[in-house]
Write a protein that holds these residues in place. Structure first.
Motif, short mmCIF file in Angstrom:
data_model
loop_
_atom_site.label_atom_id
_atom_site.label_comp_id
_atom_site.label_asym_id
_atom_site.label_seq_id
_atom_site.Cartn_x
_atom_site.Cartn_y
_atom_site.Cartn_z
N GLU A 157 -1.08 49.48 47.43
CA GLU A 157 -0.87 49.11 48.83
C GLU A 157 -2.11 48.47 49.45
OE1 GLU A 157 0.42 52.65 50.80
OE2 GLU A 157 2.53 52.22 50.36
N LYS A 158 -3.29 48.98 49.10
CA LYS A 158 -4.49 48.43 49.74
C LYS A 158 -5.69 48.62 48.83
CE LYS A 158 -6.44 50.70 53.09
NZ LYS A 158 -6.75 51.31 54.40
N ARG B 182 -3.85 43.59 50.26
CA ARG B 182 -2.70 44.49 50.39
C ARG B 182 -1.56 44.07 49.45
NH1 ARG B 182 -2.82 47.93 54.62
NH2 ARG B 182 -4.51 47.65 56.17
N ASP B 183 -0.77 45.12 49.11
CA ASP B 183 0.48 44.95 48.36
C ASP B 183 0.28 44.11 47.09
OD1 ASP B 183 1.79 46.41 50.31
OD2 ASP B 183 2.23 44.63 51.51
N THR C 184 -6.78 52.38 46.57
CA THR C 184 -5.90 53.48 46.95
C THR C 184 -4.93 53.79 45.80
OG1 THR C 184 -4.35 51.94 47.96
CG2 THR C 184 -6.05 52.89 49.38
N PRO D 168 -1.77 53.97 43.67
CA PRO D 168 -0.64 53.02 43.64
C PRO D 168 0.69 53.72 43.91
CG PRO D 168 -1.35 53.56 41.41
CD PRO D 168 -2.34 54.21 42.34
N LYS D 169 1.65 52.94 44.38
CA LYS D 169 3.01 53.44 44.57
C LYS D 169 3.78 53.25 43.27
CE LYS D 169 5.28 52.40 48.22
NZ LYS D 169 5.95 51.62 49.30
N THR E 234 2.66 49.38 42.60
CA THR E 234 2.13 48.53 43.68
C THR E 234 0.93 49.23 44.31
OG1 THR E 234 4.32 47.64 44.15
CG2 THR E 234 2.64 47.37 45.85
#
Length: 347
Positions: A108-109, A93-94, A192, A194-195, A106
């Motif tokens: 997240e997972k 994570r992160d 997943t 990314p942010k 980032t």
């Protein structure tokens, strides 16, 4: 005599601390039995299904791997850990990383489905410990993600080649595990989205909206073209059907006309044949009558007809010339003789 025996016989005792091994063995057995009795839970342990048992004694890994079930170990001396050998999913994570353009994103997972092969448990634990996945999965994912982001732009990471990250991470992890930790098998990697910063995300959303509008317009145009093509095909099919129907009807009419013509030809031929037969019959009748009349043209017959015609005449003529015309038999005879001569000369 042995000196030890001489010292015993003279009353001297053997020095203390001579051979203490039996005493120590007995003491160890006593301690083990006492521990089994007093602390049964620390000696009897269970290896769950899907795991194998690994043992350490004094901090050293023992070359003993047990199967699932109940087993015994020395309490306070032997340490035991269950090691999973079935499929497991590690979630990282992160994970921050910077793209080639300097934008920080980032993840997240990231989920890594992996498995430790049973025949490589001892070697893997000996080299990397129980937490082997920290080095080869968690830390390795951080490293590979940062390597990937640093060599690609935000557009590529977020949109263009995002669908390739899963496979690239799997290949990178498996390559190093195969080289350095062959017992670890990477099954799959799930990454997943990314942010990214809000302002950048908004730009991407607007770009996606515009792209969606363009795709919708293209799809509408394609649908309209398909509909027009379908209508054209239907119109051509309808025209071909009508043409075929007209052709069949025309062929039918032509066949009917040809049949009528043939019927009229047959009737005309029958009429001609009938008229020809009638004409031939009439000609034959007239010919026969002419032949019969020729046979009848004798002097006696003509005289008979002449007399018969005069006899049926109801008119009476008076004058000087009447006896010469009516009663002059020599004039009639001369006429008949002349006629007979003419016929004989023609033949």
């Amino acid at each position: 005599m042995d000196p030890q025996q001489r010292r015993t016989e003279t009353g001297h005792r053997p020095p203390p601390g001579g051979n203490m091994t039996p005493i120590l063995v007995a003491f160890g057995v006593f301690i083990a039995i006492a521990a089994l009795v007093m602390f049964p839970s620390s000696s009897v342990h269970q290896v769950p299904e899907g795991h194998v048992g690994a043992y350490w004694r004094g901090g050293a890994l023992l070359n003993i791997i047990t199967e699932p079930g109940f087993h015994l170990k020395l309490p306070f001396i032997t340490h035991y850990e269950p090691v999973q050998v079935t499929l497991q999913t590690d979630q990282v994570r992160d994970i921050p990383c910077g793209t080639k353009g300097g934008v920080m994103v980032t993840f997240e997972k990231i989920e890594v489905v992996n498995r430790l092969r049973k025949d490589y448990v001892y070697d893997t634990l000996l080299n990397y410990g129980v937490d082997y996945d920290n080095a080869w999965i968690y830390d390795k994912i951080h490293h590979e993600i940062n390597q990937f982001c640093s060599s690609h732009s935000l557009q590529q990471v977020y949109i263009d080649i995002f669908d390739q990250i899963d496979e690239r991470m799997k290949e990178a992890l498996q390559a190093d595990c195969t080289r350095y930790a062959p017992g670890i098998e990477i099954i799959s990697v799930r990454v997943t989205k990314p942010k990214i910063p809000a302002s950048v995300r908004r730009n991407f959303e607007q770009m996606e909206e515009e792209r969606t509008k363009v795709l919708i317009a293209i799809e509408k145009q394609r649908v309209a073209e398909k509909e027009a093509e379908t209508k054209k095909i239907m119109a051509i099919s309808e025209a071909e059907k009508n043409a075929n129907v007209s052709k069949i009807l025309m062929q039918q009419k032509l066949t009917e006309k040809d049949s009528s013509r043939r019927e009229a030809d047959i009737e005309n031929q029958m009429y001609l044949d009938r008229q020809k037969s009638l004409a031939d019959a009439d000609y034959y009748r007239v010919l026969k009558e002419a032949e019969a009349n020729k046979l009848k043209l004798t002097p006696e017959f003509l005289e008979l007809k002449f007399i018969d015609a005069i006899a049926h005449n109801t008119k009476m003529f008076f004058g000087d010339k009447v006896p010469n015309m009516v009663l002059d038999q020599r004039l009639l005879g001369n006429f008949l003789d002349h006629s007979t001569k003419d016929k004989s000369s023609d033949t």
